[in-house]
Each structure stands twice: as C-alpha cells, then as structure tokens.
Design a protein around this motif. Structure first.
Motif, mmCIF file in Angstrom:
data_model
loop_
_atom_site.group_PDB
_atom_site.id
_atom_site.type_symbol
_atom_site.label_atom_id
_atom_site.label_comp_id
_atom_site.label_asym_id
_atom_site.label_seq_id
_atom_site.Cartn_x
_atom_site.Cartn_y
_atom_site.Cartn_z
ATOM 1 N N LEU A 123 9.604 -10.096 5.625
ATOM 2 C CA LEU A 123 9.084 -8.730 5.547
ATOM 3 C C LEU A 123 9.014 -8.072 6.929
ATOM 4 N N VAL A 124 8.640 -8.842 7.939
ATOM 5 C CA VAL A 124 8.610 -8.291 9.301
ATOM 6 C C VAL A 124 10.016 -7.921 9.752
ATOM 7 N N TRP A 125 10.976 -8.773 9.458
ATOM 8 C CA TRP A 125 12.372 -8.487 9.814
ATOM 9 C C TRP A 125 12.854 -7.207 9.138
ATOM 10 N N LEU A 126 12.512 -7.035 7.871
ATOM 11 C CA LEU A 126 12.893 -5.801 7.174
ATOM 12 C C LEU A 126 12.180 -4.594 7.764
ATOM 13 N N PHE A 127 10.916 -4.753 8.098
ATOM 14 C CA PHE A 127 10.140 -3.636 8.625
ATOM 15 C C PHE A 127 10.704 -3.152 9.956
ATOM 16 N N VAL A 128 11.177 -4.080 10.786
ATOM 17 C CA VAL A 128 11.657 -3.723 12.121
ATOM 18 C C VAL A 128 13.096 -3.230 12.081
ATOM 19 N N HIS A 130 15.286 -3.004 9.045
ATOM 20 C CA HIS A 130 15.798 -2.376 7.816
ATOM 21 C C HIS A 130 14.626 -1.703 7.096
ATOM 22 N N ARG A 131 14.086 -0.676 7.757
ATOM 23 C CA ARG A 131 12.878 -0.029 7.228
ATOM 24 C C ARG A 131 13.089 0.552 5.837
ATOM 25 N N GLY A 132 14.291 1.048 5.545
ATOM 26 C CA GLY A 132 14.527 1.617 4.222
ATOM 27 C C GLY A 132 14.442 0.588 3.116
ATOM 28 N N GLU A 133 14.847 -0.653 3.394
ATOM 29 C CA GLU A 133 14.766 -1.717 2.388
ATOM 30 C C GLU A 133 13.374 -2.317 2.309
ATOM 31 N N TYR A 134 12.599 -2.170 3.357
ATOM 32 C CA TYR A 134 11.294 -2.834 3.398
ATOM 33 C C TYR A 134 10.387 -2.378 2.259
ATOM 34 N N VAL A 209 20.803 -12.004 1.060
ATOM 35 C CA VAL A 209 22.183 -11.826 0.584
ATOM 36 C C VAL A 209 22.507 -10.342 0.425
ATOM 37 N N GLY A 210 21.549 -9.561 -0.051
ATOM 38 C CA GLY A 210 21.807 -8.142 -0.268
ATOM 39 C C GLY A 210 21.725 -7.275 0.964
ATOM 40 N N THR A 211 21.096 -7.758 2.034
ATOM 41 C CA THR A 211 20.895 -6.945 3.239
ATOM 42 C C THR A 211 21.855 -7.307 4.364
#
Length: 382
Positions: A123-128, A130-134, A209-211
């Motif tokens: 979740l931290v990786w997405l937030f930093v 890939h904010r749109g996917e987070y 896999v999706g990101t």
C-alpha cells in the motif's frame, strides 16, 4: 522468537494516536498551506484506517463465540469434505517438512510475521508511486477484510487443534507460536475460516501483476503459493480456508467493479447539485476591447480634441478651407486630420503610422527642384 502479536486494545490506542497526528497535520496544513503537511495528513489518515481495521480484526477474533464443540465439529466437517472431493491431505504435506527443522522454523516465522508488513509495504508503494491505483486497492483491502471478519465470527478450529487430523502444532513445538508458549485454546484461535493470510497474499500478487509492467511481475504469484504452503504446513489452516478466502476476494472485486459506475454517477450528481458559479459579465470585456481598439485606431501624428484645446486650436474651418477669425493656422490642419481619420478609418494603424513617418521625412528633406512648383493644396484642405 520476537512476539509480534498485539491485543485489540493496543491496536486501538495506536489507531487513535495515528489519527490524531492526521488531524493535527490537516489543521496545520489549512493554516500554512504547506504541501508537505498535506501529504503527512493523508498518509497518517490512511495508516490510521488500516490500523483500525487491524484492531477490529483482533477484536472480532477475541470476542467470537467460544464454543469449542461447535468449532471442532465444523473443522471435522471441513476435513471430511476435503477428502470427499479429493484434495490432498494436509497431514501428508506436513510430514514431508517435519524432518527439516530449519524449514519448519522458517515457515513458522513466515506465518507469524510477513502477512501484515507485506500488505502495508504494498500500500505504501502504491501511495508513493501509483497514487491513482492506491485508492482502489485500499478500498478493496477494507472491503475484503470486513467481509472476512463477519465470516470469522463463526468459530472454526484450525487443523492443529483437531485430533482427527494427527497434525503437529509446529509453532508450539518450536516455541514460535503467535498464541503463546502454553497449550490451550482461546477465541482467537477459532477464527480459521477464511484464511486472511492467503486472501491478503493473493490480493498483493494481483496488484503487482496488474500494476508492474516488467516481465518479472509474474513472480509475484509465488507469494500466495508460499503463503498457502506456510499456513498448511504449520497446521493453522485447511485447504478450504484458502479457497474460501479466494472466493471472498473475488466477490469483493466484483462488488467494487459493480459499484464503480454508481459511485461515479452519485459523485457527478453531487457536483452538479452544488452552487452554480457566479455569472460572468461578458459586456465588460467587450467594452474594454472596443476601447483598446479605438485607441489603436488613432493615426500616428494626429492631435486629439483635448490636446487641441490645450493649444488654443479648434477643428472648425471656414468656407474654402480658410481658418475662422481668431484661430491659428494649425487649427486649419486639425480639421483635415479629423476628415482623414473619418475617410481612412479602416486602414490599419501600423500602415498609417508608416505613411505619416514617410510624409514627415518628405516634408523635411525634399525641396522642389528648379523649374517645378510644389503641388498646391486643394481648396478643401487635402
């Protein structure tokens, strides 16, 4: 082994502290407008939500109905159902690892430690990055975990507590149990269905896999496989616990996709029902533009009425182009200039300025040659 187990009260206190930090950062951001404080406020708010979910999960496990007989009966039913459908025996898989203590200890540590930090790291990786996917993944985590908590209120014993299976409690045998070093049963151990460990691991793998666009992204699918191996070898879950988690995750994904258009439509209607923007007066810009155009249309070298009045001149001329009595000869040239502006009003300003400069040079530098007279002005002043 370092204990990583928290009570629901400790998790609730941590949640309150993190949310307090989020509120303080939000208030400070409103006063200072610092973008760094805005990031801190959002990050702390999201962390508080996840900690609150963890506290609710721990509370649900500790407050579920402690009915050992019913929990054992459901576990025995699951064991026999797996044999009826031909699933491999969990006990046979565990017997393959028991002669290798290092592997067993590694799987005990894997089960006790990795599930929550890996989810938080994802979740931290997405937030930093890939904010749109987070936001979508965050909502999916909350939805799946909430549904799983509802199911876990129905007590189901793990295979290590069911004598019928003949499986060994490896965490207790190696002193790595997350439930303590003493034998016994509490309510938290009777929430084996579904396996949140497997559900979170599968969710993280699908997100990766999706990101990620690298061809190595498919290696992320090894994470739920290893998690399933760990929870089965340590006798904490049946195969069906993992299958139930995968089914609930699929339901959560389907519900999120189905609710997406409805949510966007509701958000759009809320925006449309908001206060209408103030009407813009279109006449003011038009008047300003017309005034600017009028200023640009004044030819170079022309004299305005206010300047003429300041110099004691008038734009009126008498018959035959002769100035009226009391007027200077310059006034006789002011009227022809106004006439020229009316006659040539559509000529571009730049062209008239160039013509005026050329006329000025001709008047100043050219003299009539011998034998030629200067062309006389017309009677009307042109």
């Amino acid at each position: 082994m370092l204990s990583v187990k928290f009570t629901w009260l400790e998790a609730a206190v941590a949640t309150a502290l993190v949310l307090a930090v989020a509120a303080a950062a939000a208030l400070a951001r409103r006063r200072s407008g610092s973008p760094r404080l805005a990031v801190i406020a959002v990050f702390a708010r999201e962390a508080g939500m996840l900690l609150g979910l963890f506290a609710l999960w721990t509370y649900a496990g500790s407050k579920s109905e402690v009915s050992l007989a019913e929990a054992m009966h459901r576990a025995a039913w699951i064991w026999h159902a797996e044999r009826d459908v031909g699933l491999p025996s969990e006990a046979a898989l565990q017997r393959m690892f028991l002669p290798h203590p290092l592997l067993v200890e590694a799987l005990n540590w894997y089960y006790a430690v990795l599930h929550f930090p890996v989810l938080i790291g994802c979740l931290v990786w997405l937030f930093v990055w890939h904010r749109g996917e987070y936001w979508r993944v965050r909502t999916l985590v909350l939805l799946f975990t909430a549904v799983s908590l509802l199911v876990q209120f129905i007590p189901v014993a793990p295979p290590r507590l069911l004598p019928l299976t003949g499986m060994t409690d490896t965490g207790l045998a190696y002193g790595q149990s997350v439930y303590g070093t003493r034998a016994g049963i509490d309510a938290d151990q009777l929430s084996a269905m579904p396996s949140i460990h497997i559900g979170w691991a599968l969710l993280v793998a699908l997100v990766m896999v999706g990101t990620v666009r690298s061809r190595w992204r498919w290696l992320a699918l090894a994470y739920p496989v290893l998690t399933t191996l760990a929870v089965v070898v340590t006798a904490n879950h049946f195969w069906l616990d993992g299958i139930a988690a995968a089914a609930l995750l699929a339901v959560a994904i389907g519900a999120q996709r189905a609710a997406g258009p409805a949510y966007r439509g509701l958000a759009g209607s809320v925006r449309l029902s908001g206060p209408a923007p103030a009407p813009v007066d279109a006449a003011a810009p038009v008047h300003a533009a017309a005034a600017a155009d009028a200023r640009e249309m004044v030819p170079a070298g022309a004299i305005t009425a206010r300047a003429a009045a300041a110099r004691g001149m008038t734009a009126a001329v008498g018959p035959g182009g002769v100035p009226e009595p009391g007027q200077s000869p310059g006034g006789a040239q002011a009227a022809p200039s106004a006439h020229m502006r009316a006659h040539n009003g559509s000529r571009p300003c730049a062209a008239r300025a160039v013509g005026a400069r050329a006329t000025s040079r001709n008047r100043a530098g050219r003299r009539p040659q011998a034998g030629h007279e200067s062309p006389a002005r017309d009677q009307d002043g042109r």
